[in-house]
Design a protein around this motif. Sequence first.
Motif, short mmCIF file in Angstrom:
data_model
loop_
_atom_site.label_atom_id
_atom_site.label_comp_id
_atom_site.label_asym_id
_atom_site.label_seq_id
_atom_site.Cartn_x
_atom_site.Cartn_y
_atom_site.Cartn_z
N ASP A 86 -5.83 -21.91 70.34
CA ASP A 86 -5.17 -23.18 70.63
C ASP A 86 -6.23 -24.23 70.92
OD1 ASP A 86 -2.56 -22.46 70.32
OD2 ASP A 86 -2.12 -22.21 72.45
N PRO A 87 -6.12 -25.43 70.33
CA PRO A 87 -7.08 -26.48 70.65
C PRO A 87 -6.78 -27.09 72.02
CG PRO A 87 -5.43 -27.30 69.11
CD PRO A 87 -5.13 -25.85 69.31
N ILE A 88 -7.80 -27.21 72.85
CA ILE A 88 -7.65 -27.91 74.13
C ILE A 88 -8.83 -28.87 74.30
CG2 ILE A 88 -6.43 -25.95 75.18
CD1 ILE A 88 -8.98 -25.46 76.88
N LEU A 89 -8.56 -29.99 74.92
CA LEU A 89 -9.60 -30.96 75.22
C LEU A 89 -10.26 -30.59 76.55
CD1 LEU A 89 -7.66 -34.26 74.38
CD2 LEU A 89 -9.35 -33.12 72.94
N ARG A 109 -11.90 -19.51 77.84
CA ARG A 109 -12.42 -18.60 76.81
C ARG A 109 -11.67 -17.27 76.84
NH1 ARG A 109 -17.74 -20.60 78.40
NH2 ARG A 109 -18.54 -21.97 76.74
N GLN A 110 -11.32 -16.80 78.02
CA GLN A 110 -10.60 -15.54 78.13
C GLN A 110 -9.26 -15.58 77.40
OE1 GLN A 110 -11.56 -12.49 79.44
NE2 GLN A 110 -13.49 -13.60 79.30
N GLN A 111 -8.68 -16.76 77.32
CA GLN A 111 -7.40 -16.92 76.62
C GLN A 111 -7.61 -17.25 75.15
OE1 GLN A 111 -5.97 -15.54 79.63
NE2 GLN A 111 -4.36 -16.27 78.28
N GLY A 112 -8.89 -17.35 74.72
CA GLY A 112 -9.17 -17.61 73.31
C GLY A 112 -9.05 -19.06 72.91
N ALA A 113 -9.15 -19.99 73.86
CA ALA A 113 -8.99 -21.42 73.55
C ALA A 113 -10.08 -21.92 72.61
CB ALA A 113 -9.02 -22.24 74.84
N ARG A 114 -9.72 -22.92 71.84
CA ARG A 114 -10.67 -23.61 70.96
C ARG A 114 -10.99 -24.96 71.60
NH1 ARG A 114 -9.49 -26.78 66.19
NH2 ARG A 114 -7.40 -25.89 66.10
N PHE A 115 -12.25 -25.18 71.97
CA PHE A 115 -12.63 -26.37 72.71
C PHE A 115 -12.84 -27.58 71.81
CE2 PHE A 115 -14.80 -23.20 75.74
CZ PHE A 115 -13.64 -23.08 76.50
N ILE A 116 -12.26 -28.71 72.24
CA ILE A 116 -12.52 -30.01 71.63
C ILE A 116 -13.19 -30.86 72.70
CG2 ILE A 116 -11.53 -31.97 70.40
CD1 ILE A 116 -10.98 -29.22 69.08
N PRO A 117 -14.52 -31.06 72.61
CA PRO A 117 -15.24 -31.75 73.69
C PRO A 117 -14.93 -33.25 73.74
CG PRO A 117 -16.72 -30.40 72.32
CD PRO A 117 -15.43 -30.54 71.58
N VAL A 118 -14.83 -33.76 74.96
CA VAL A 118 -14.65 -35.19 75.23
C VAL A 118 -15.79 -35.63 76.14
CG1 VAL A 118 -13.16 -36.96 76.22
CG2 VAL A 118 -12.14 -35.00 75.03
N GLU A 119 -16.65 -36.50 75.65
CA GLU A 119 -17.80 -36.95 76.46
C GLU A 119 -17.31 -37.75 77.66
OE1 GLU A 119 -20.92 -36.13 75.74
OE2 GLU A 119 -20.57 -35.26 73.74
N ILE A 120 -17.89 -37.44 78.84
CA ILE A 120 -17.62 -38.24 80.03
C ILE A 120 -18.91 -38.95 80.42
CG2 ILE A 120 -18.02 -36.26 81.58
CD1 ILE A 120 -15.93 -37.63 83.48
N THR A 121 -18.80 -40.23 80.77
CA THR A 121 -19.95 -41.06 81.11
C THR A 121 -19.68 -41.73 82.45
OG1 THR A 121 -19.13 -43.15 80.17
CG2 THR A 121 -20.13 -41.57 78.63
N PRO A 122 -20.66 -42.44 83.01
CA PRO A 122 -20.39 -43.18 84.26
C PRO A 122 -19.26 -44.19 84.12
CG PRO A 122 -22.75 -43.01 83.88
CD PRO A 122 -22.09 -42.49 82.64
#
Length: 478
Positions: free
Chosen positions: A204-207, A221-234
Amino acid sequence: MKASGSSGKEANLLFKQAYEYMVTRMDRGEWNAHDKLPSIRRLAQELQVHRLTVFRAYQLLKQNEKAYVKEKSGYYVSPSKTEEQVPTGHTENNRSFPTSSALKNSLSEIQHIPVTYQFSQALIDPNLLPNLFLSEHVKKVFDIYPKLMGTYSSAQGDVELREYLCRYMVRHHNLQLAASDLLITTGGQQAIDLISRIYIRPMDPILVERPTYSAALDIFRQQGARFIPVEITPDGYDLANLERLMEKHKPRLFYMNPTFHNPTGYTVPAAQRKQLVELAERYRCLLIEDDAIHEMYLDQPPPPPILTYDTEGWVVYLRSFSKYIAPGLRICAVMGGAHVIKSLVTAKSLADNGTPLVNQKMFLHYFESPRMQRHLEKLRIALQIRKEIVEQELASTGWRWVSPQGGFNLWLQLPEHIPVDQLLEECLRQSVSFIPGEICDPLKEMRSWIRLSYSFVNEEQLRDGVRRLIDIAGGYTT
């Protein structure tokens, strides 16, 4: 060109996640030595990815000797050396028993190494807590509830505590809540785990923010998630890019830590918080707002929680209190819509049938006392002093960071010539610990970053430990 680069990075991450998904199934014993693996076409359909992605994952399995190929037959699970040596008496029907080798908590593995200069623990120095007052308070609680030790809490949590926390949130954030909208969990990490079990299925895709809380990544990861990275900045998030990701990937949820973010210390501005709820509603993406240290501001209070803008039930708010009040009590309040809380109560009942009632009653009477509220003010001053000590010691290094306005951590970027993995190994040998940025990164690429927690050790140890860290790092020349 920018879009193309982004797509390449997403594709690269995707095949690695497909690889990790297959390795996890092997580690769990779902696929055993010499079992035939699904065809590329079938697995691509199952994971809803391109066949080339699965092919690359299989190639990596083969390269790492996790799988082998039979000509015109397909891919098979390679036997591990330990499996080859297991006596036949330890198997059943010629199949190995499932193992727990897939379980991993990178953060905990570092934190449990005993050191003198503990910069990996994002906790308050126990000497800063009003321990004598708490011990006196324990007697008072047992006088009020003499049969406390002989009673279970409900799975949802003590009604008296939930009603008090409702009043607290209404008073401080003008939220419309009822006791039925809350669940008490044994710390924030349990809440994350319960949410992952309910809402995440393999691939499953998750942000997730980049970087983020590493234990949450390990749970997902234990649940097999598919990571969609979101950059965080100041300055928060790039909301235009976030909307593009939501529209493209249709993520199940967005796990976020927008207030004194772990590990960076950044705080998402108030102007973005309402817009985040609007995006969640538009793309039907659940926002998991992890707020572990809301009261630990150093100057001005942070913006209101994202939950305050939610009217349709798209925010699940995790408000932890353990870290700066009494870590041993492990109290977190989960707030959300009725449909979410109902599912979480069921999951909680299966996990442990309720957070210990003793902990909840002790927390209730401790937290609402005037003494506790005065203690929070003193704690903020102590943390400000500790942060300034660390920044003073680091001033001459040339290392880069953004000074946080709250929380327990500095997020440091070291020069590229310093190998952080080797630095950590040598620091641990010399009794200094920190968290490498790589484990906080869903892409596992932030190899020049470290998280340094300034909250757990006293002022003298801070100076000595940071100086020792700088000396060790100075041994790596350009």
